[in-house]
Scaffold this active site. Structure first.
Site, PDB file in Angstrom:
ATOM      1  N   HIS A 156       0.844  -1.206   0.000  1.00 52.33           N
ATOM      2  CA  HIS A 156       0.000   0.000   0.000  1.00 52.33           C
ATOM      3  C   HIS A 156       0.880   1.256   0.000  1.00 52.33           C
ATOM      4  CE1 HIS A 156      -3.620   2.358   1.243  1.00 52.33           C
ATOM      5  NE2 HIS A 156      -2.703   3.083   1.882  1.00 52.33           N
ATOM      6  N   GLU A 157       1.863   1.290   0.890  1.00 48.86           N
ATOM      7  CA  GLU A 157       2.723   2.474   0.984  1.00 48.86           C
ATOM      8  C   GLU A 157       3.600   2.645  -0.254  1.00 48.86           C
ATOM      9  OE1 GLU A 157       1.993   4.639   3.141  1.00 48.86           O
ATOM     10  OE2 GLU A 157       0.778   3.343   4.405  1.00 48.86           O
TER      11      GLU A 157
END
Length: 156
Positions: free
Chosen positions: A107-108
């Site tokens: 996600h990051e």
């Protein structure tokens, strides 16, 4: 790049609501931006110390700059010992930790490619504010976010 400690990066800390040391993620990201090699796609930092973006927030699992090509991720809240529970040494406990870490890290890293939170589908890029929300989210990107990643990587 060689490994660097939070202390060597002069990352500021605070004491969090549970009495734990927390790295100030926003300040750490500013430091990391100055360290991104010119030939790098992005720079990700990993820590076992809890994270908070700033004084107003309780915690975050990770944080990334949409345009800065940097991000930081913490394993702290995936460790049962963080919450005063016994650590499982079995394969299932290790698999759970790895699955959770991969979800948040992916996600990051996708944020580091300038992809915002998804509002179109149930997707890996939907925001999550708890471990339960993160666990319930899918491991894949929706077609919209997948196209954004392909465009960012110039392969779509």
């Amino acid at each position: 790049l060689p490994a660097a400690s939070a202390a060597s990066l002069r990352a500021p800390t605070r004491v969090g609501g549970e009495g734990q040391t927390q790295l100030m993620a926003d300040a750490l990201l500013r430091t990391l931006r100055r360290r991104v090699p010119a030939d790098a796609l992005a720079l990700a930092a990993f820590t076992s110390t809890d994270l908070t973006p700033n004084e107003r927030w309780n915690y975050v699992f990770g944080k990334a700059c949409l345009k800065g090509r940097v991000g930081v991720f913490s394993f702290a809240r995936y460790d049962p010992a963080f919450f005063g529970e016994a650590r499982g040494d079995d394969a299932a406990a290790r698999a759970t930790l790895l699955r959770r870490a991969c979800r948040v890290l992916s996600h990051e890293v996708t944020h580091m490619l300038n992809v915002k939170h998804c509002v179109y589908y149930r997707c890996r890029m939907a925001g999550s504010e708890s471990l339960e929300q993160s666990d319930a989210s899918p491991t894949f990107l929706c077609p919209v976010c997948l196209r954004k990643v392909a465009t960012a990587l110039r392969c779509g």
